[in-house]
Design an enzyme around this catalytic site. Structure first.
Site, PDB file in Angstrom:
ATOM      1  N   LYS A 110      -5.467   5.222   8.684  1.00  0.00           N
ATOM      2  CA  LYS A 110      -6.953   5.719   7.892  1.00  0.00           C
ATOM      3  C   LYS A 110      -7.198   6.963   8.688  1.00  0.00           C
ATOM      4  O   LYS A 110      -8.147   6.924   9.457  1.00  0.00           O
ATOM      5  CB  LYS A 110      -8.029   4.710   8.142  1.00  0.00           C
ATOM      6  CG  LYS A 110      -7.664   3.417   7.217  1.00  0.00           C
ATOM      7  CD  LYS A 110      -7.848   3.978   5.627  1.00  0.00           C
ATOM      8  CE  LYS A 110      -7.982   2.746   4.693  1.00  0.00           C
ATOM      9  NZ  LYS A 110      -8.037   3.044   3.141  1.00  0.00           N
ATOM     10  N   ARG A 159       0.985  -1.296   0.013  1.00  0.00           N
ATOM     11  CA  ARG A 159      -0.139  -0.141   0.017  1.00  0.00           C
ATOM     12  C   ARG A 159       1.013   1.176  -0.047  1.00  0.00           C
ATOM     13  O   ARG A 159       1.696   1.768   1.191  1.00  0.00           O
ATOM     14  CB  ARG A 159      -0.816   0.008   1.196  1.00  0.00           C
ATOM     15  CG  ARG A 159      -1.747   1.112   1.378  1.00  0.00           C
ATOM     16  CD  ARG A 159      -2.691   0.955   2.557  1.00  0.00           C
ATOM     17  NE  ARG A 159      -3.637   1.834   2.764  1.00  0.00           N
ATOM     18  CZ  ARG A 159      -3.546   3.359   3.550  1.00  0.00           C
ATOM     19  NH1 ARG A 159      -2.123   3.448   3.955  1.00  0.00           N
ATOM     20  NH2 ARG A 159      -4.436   4.195   3.710  1.00  0.00           N
ATOM     21  N   SER A 178     -12.672  -2.933   0.013  1.00  0.00           N
ATOM     22  CA  SER A 178     -12.892  -2.329   1.431  1.00  0.00           C
ATOM     23  C   SER A 178     -14.270  -2.099   1.705  1.00  0.00           C
ATOM     24  O   SER A 178     -15.156  -1.750   0.752  1.00  0.00           O
ATOM     25  CB  SER A 178     -12.200  -0.764   1.875  1.00  0.00           C
ATOM     26  OG  SER A 178     -10.766  -1.002   1.577  1.00  0.00           O
TER      27      SER A 178
END
Length: 213
Positions: free
Chosen positions: A136, A39, A107
């Protein structure tokens, strides 16, 4: 079909040299991580792809699926096994136009997102964040209640609880009905990534094998 139960979302750290980042991933795989995602939210396509090709080698050597976050083009260029899409990324069907039969994950932060993952034909989906996490920023926690809601639904595809999960609280997530978990900091930032992964694997191993179809 993804059959793994411990999913590492490997996110580069500003304070961490690339070689250390790769060594920590290698250790995590040795400890039992059986799905690996790279990521890189801030990297443009070319450096993202260059790093992805190095991480892909680690995944192939360990025999685990390798997933790219957000970018089907990078997944294709790096010969990854699939892509993971957020709610603001391409629809699953569009990603499949690029990647063909590759793995496509999605997600989800609420029940409507989970239903969307089923409808789109995602291969798996993530449920969370269970707890708020700096990975996040600004994303409110979905909570254990969302994990319970998904667990009570008769799902036909695998799903992973994610968000703030650690070796200390993973038992709460499993008690809520999760059978698979995804982590970032709990393994990648651990003083011993291999041991942290082993602890999570042991926790997951307490589940009946039949529960993890």
């Amino acid at each position: 079909m993804i059959r793994g139960r411990l999913y590492l979302v490997a996110t580069p750290r500003a304070h961490m040299a690339e070689q250390e980042f790769l060594e920590r991933i290698r250790a995590a795989l040795q400890g039992g991580v059986d799905v690996l995602q790279l990521r890189c939210k801030e990297l443009p396509a070319l450096p993202y792809t260059r790093l992805a090709t190095r991480v892909a080698t680690l995944a192939r050597d360990a025999g685990v699926p390798f997933i790219i976050n957000d970018r089907p083009d990078v997944a294709l260029a790096a010969e990854a096994d699939g892509v993971h899409l957020g709610q603001d990324d391409l629809p699953v069907t569009w990603a499949r136009r690029i990647l063909g039969g590759a793995i496509v994950g999605r997600s989800s932060h609420e029940s409507a997102h989970a239903e969307q993952a089923f409808a789109e034909g995602a291969d798996y989906f993530a449920v969370g964040p269970v707890w708020e996490t700096p990975t996040k920023p600004g994303r409110p926690a979905a909570g254990l209640s969302y994990v319970r809601a998904v667990a009570q639904r008769a799902t036909t595809i695998p799903w992973f609880a994610i968000g703030g999960i650690t070796t200390e609280n993973v038992s709460e997530v499993l008690a809520a009905g999760a059978q698979r978990v995804a982590v970032v900091r709990a393994v990648l930032d651990a003083s011993d990534p291999a041991e942290a992964a082993r602890q999570l694997v042991r926790a997951l191993g307490q589940l009946p094998e039949a529960a993890c179809r």
